[in-house]
Design an enzyme around this catalytic site. Structure first.
Site, PDB file in Angstrom:
ATOM      1  N   PHE A  19       0.842  -1.197   0.000  1.00 44.28           N
ATOM      2  CA  PHE A  19       0.000   0.000   0.000  1.00 44.28           C
ATOM      3  C   PHE A  19       0.880   1.251   0.000  1.00 44.28           C
ATOM      4  O   PHE A  19       1.924   1.284   0.646  1.00 44.28           O
ATOM      5  CB  PHE A  19      -0.917   0.004   1.217  1.00 44.28           C
ATOM      6  CG  PHE A  19      -1.979   1.067   1.168  1.00 44.28           C
ATOM      7  CD1 PHE A  19      -3.073   0.931   0.331  1.00 44.28           C
ATOM      8  CD2 PHE A  19      -1.866   2.220   1.923  1.00 44.28           C
ATOM      9  CE1 PHE A  19      -4.048   1.910   0.259  1.00 44.28           C
ATOM     10  CE2 PHE A  19      -2.839   3.209   1.861  1.00 44.28           C
ATOM     11  CZ  PHE A  19      -3.926   3.062   1.023  1.00 44.28           C
ATOM     12  N   ASP A  51       1.107  -5.151   8.190  1.00 44.26           N
ATOM     13  CA  ASP A  51      -0.031  -4.258   8.031  1.00 44.26           C
ATOM     14  C   ASP A  51      -1.278  -5.126   7.857  1.00 44.26           C
ATOM     15  O   ASP A  51      -1.389  -5.882   6.886  1.00 44.26           O
ATOM     16  CB  ASP A  51       0.175  -3.349   6.807  1.00 44.26           C
ATOM     17  CG  ASP A  51      -0.915  -2.291   6.680  1.00 44.26           C
ATOM     18  OD1 ASP A  51      -2.014  -2.489   7.232  1.00 44.26           O
ATOM     19  OD2 ASP A  51      -0.667  -1.274   5.998  1.00 44.26           O
ATOM     20  N   TYR A  89     -11.603   1.446  10.094  1.00 41.99           N
ATOM     21  CA  TYR A  89     -12.774   1.979   9.387  1.00 41.99           C
ATOM     22  C   TYR A  89     -13.225   1.079   8.243  1.00 41.99           C
ATOM     23  O   TYR A  89     -14.229   1.374   7.603  1.00 41.99           O
ATOM     24  CB  TYR A  89     -12.492   3.393   8.854  1.00 41.99           C
ATOM     25  CG  TYR A  89     -11.164   3.569   8.160  1.00 41.99           C
ATOM     26  CD1 TYR A  89     -10.956   3.125   6.871  1.00 41.99           C
ATOM     27  CD2 TYR A  89     -10.105   4.192   8.824  1.00 41.99           C
ATOM     28  CE1 TYR A  89      -9.735   3.286   6.244  1.00 41.99           C
ATOM     29  CE2 TYR A  89      -8.878   4.362   8.207  1.00 41.99           C
ATOM     30  CZ  TYR A  89      -8.693   3.901   6.916  1.00 41.99           C
ATOM     31  OH  TYR A  89      -7.485   4.050   6.301  1.00 41.99           O
ATOM     32  N   LYS A  90     -12.517  -0.009   7.984  1.00 41.06           N
ATOM     33  CA  LYS A  90     -12.926  -0.930   6.923  1.00 41.06           C
ATOM     34  C   LYS A  90     -13.895  -1.965   7.505  1.00 41.06           C
ATOM     35  O   LYS A  90     -15.058  -1.682   7.744  1.00 41.06           O
ATOM     36  CB  LYS A  90     -11.689  -1.576   6.301  1.00 41.06           C
ATOM     37  CG  LYS A  90     -10.716  -0.580   5.680  1.00 41.06           C
ATOM     38  CD  LYS A  90      -9.513  -1.296   5.090  1.00 41.06           C
ATOM     39  CE  LYS A  90      -8.426  -0.328   4.641  1.00 41.06           C
ATOM     40  NZ  LYS A  90      -8.847   0.501   3.499  1.00 41.06           N
ATOM     41  N   ARG A 112     -12.333  -2.762  -8.068  1.00 40.07           N
ATOM     42  CA  ARG A 112     -12.174  -3.539  -6.834  1.00 40.07           C
ATOM     43  C   ARG A 112     -13.490  -3.569  -6.082  1.00 40.07           C
ATOM     44  O   ARG A 112     -14.079  -2.525  -5.811  1.00 40.07           O
ATOM     45  CB  ARG A 112     -11.076  -2.929  -5.961  1.00 40.07           C
ATOM     46  CG  ARG A 112     -10.657  -3.810  -4.792  1.00 40.07           C
ATOM     47  CD  ARG A 112      -9.533  -3.167  -3.993  1.00 40.07           C
ATOM     48  NE  ARG A 112      -9.983  -1.958  -3.315  1.00 40.07           N
ATOM     49  CZ  ARG A 112      -9.306  -1.365  -2.341  1.00 40.07           C
ATOM     50  NH1 ARG A 112      -8.139  -1.847  -1.959  1.00 40.07           N
ATOM     51  NH2 ARG A 112      -9.765  -0.266  -1.760  1.00 40.07           N
TER      52      ARG A 112
END
Length: 417
Positions: A138, A215, A240-241, A389
């Site tokens: 990322f 991560d 927050y995912k 995605r």
């Protein structure tokens, strides 16, 4: 969606019946009604970027404002807020991370916690000049590693990875060695959803005398994690995912118990002091994971994720993972049927054991397709090059939602009359 031929109509009808049957047999289907907006006509394919809020969270926030904040005021710090980053950290460790108490703390953003942990890790290996990471990690992870390397005069050892996969054990073995201070990698690749071999790569690094920082942003709450059992050194992730903490909800950091007195994070602040209210002339780090804190913790922002952690605890991560596998497998099944004939390729693993909670589909026109989908209330996201995605949050997504969304993708890619 309107179709132009009898065959297409029949095909759509058959797909709808299949999705209806999958939803009927889904043991977690009833939980979907607990999420705000889940019953609307909007098709949400971005749960891996921002999860839907739970309906009960509105009540929790109201009670907090009226009774804890408004009623207790500054007394709240002494009564519970000072310990909240550790309390919620332990809840998160128990429910989603496979971490014993005293190793997880909630604070800051993912970027800040990542910097703290990476900077502490390289300082703990002062005679080793390399950070190992992959080219498709990322962006934040890569940018933070570049910054730490500049600050400390270190070398970045890049691993070229396939964007449709991720960092493999074999690739890690080819670069990790006596010069490696730390390996920085993602458990689930943000682009492809490839699931890395965490215990294998961690053991490989340890054999070389290096640390590993994982991560977990695209796995926590979707893919089971066993940090203690996997002998992980350090980990970071967002909330927050799949943890539905809301936009800007705080990140978490994990430090294995064996490293707590060894690792000194670089952003010393009063909240990480052994005695915050001593207000002394020098900084003495807390002996526990509290040392990872710097400034005042985000008490208000920690509230929403507690509802989701309670729900995941009630359902169980094995059941969450089973639903996630079901949704992504169904999405691939539909993509094979509807989209591959239109030139779409799959850029995620077909093997469910190697795939996290999202699926990436590639086509040269996907950027314009995603823009058009948003106008139709179908919300995926776009990732270069040409990737659509779809993130399928297990407890808030239905199989019929997957069907409706992918049929819209097919309609946009299908040649006009």
């Amino acid at each position: 969606m309107t179709t132009s031929t009898g065959g297409a109509t029949g095909q759509s009808s058959g797909a709808a019946a299949r999705a209806e049957a999958l939803d009927h047999d889904d043991p977690l289907a009833a939980y979907r009604d607990r999420f705000v907006g889940a019953s609307s006509s909007l098709t949400y394919f971005d749960g891996n970027s921002l999860g839907r809020p739970l309906a009960v969270t509105a009540d929790r926030m109201g009670v907090f404002v009226e009774h804890e904040w408004g009623g207790r005021l500054i007394r709240g710090w002494d009564e519970q807020w000072m310990e909240l980053p550790l309390v919620v950290g332990d809840e998160l460790g128990l429910v989603c991370l496979g971490a014993a108490p005293g190793q997880v703390v909630v604070a800051d953003s993912t970027t800040v916690v990542l910097y703290k942990l990476l900077r502490a890790a390289v300082a703990a290996r002062p005679d080793r000049p390399e950070i190992v990471l992959d080219t498709d990690n990322f962006p934040t992870d890569r940018y933070v590693a570049e910054a730490v390397a500049r600050e400390c005069g270190l070398h970045l050892r890049w691993v070229e990875t396939d964007p449709a996969l991720g960092l493999t054990l074999e690739q890690a073995a080819s670069v990790v060695g006596p010069r490696t201070a730390v390996v920085l990698a993602s458990h689930v690749a943000y682009r492809s959803a490839y699931v890395a071999d965490v215990p294998g790569i961690t053991a490989l690094a340890h054999e070389a005398g290096a640390l590993v920082l994982w991560d977990l942003s695209h796995s926590v709450g979707s893919v089971p994690v066993e940090l203690d059992a996997w002998d992980v050194d350090l980990a970071v992730g967002c909330t927050y995912k799949y943890l539905n903490g809301g936009p800007g909800s705080p990140a978490f950091g994990y430090v294995a118990q064996r490293h707590l007195t060894e690792l000194d994070q670089p952003v010393s602040g009063w909240m990480g002091h052994a005695d915050p209210f001593a207000m002394g002339p020098g900084h003495t780090p807390d002996p526990g994971v509290r040392r990872l804190l710097s400034g005042t913790p985000p008490v208000l922002a920690m509230q929403p994720m507690r509802d989701m952690l309670a729900l995941v605890a009630a359902v169980g991560m094995p059941a969450v993972r089973a639903k996630s596998v079901g949704l992504t497998s169904y999405a691939i099944e539909l993509a094979d049927e509807l989209l591959l004939p239109l030139g779409v390729t799959l850029a995620s693993p077909r093997d469910a054991a190697q795939r996290g909670g999202h699926v990436t589909l590639v086509h040269p026109r996907m950027r314009e397709v995603v823009a058009a989908l948003w106008k139709r209330d179908v919300i995926p996201d776009y990732r270069d090059p040409g990737g659509l995605r779809i993130g399928l949050s297990p407890l808030s997504t239905s199989y019929d939602e997957v069907r409706r969304g992918l049929e819209e993708v097919a309609a946009l890619l299908r040649p006009g009359p």
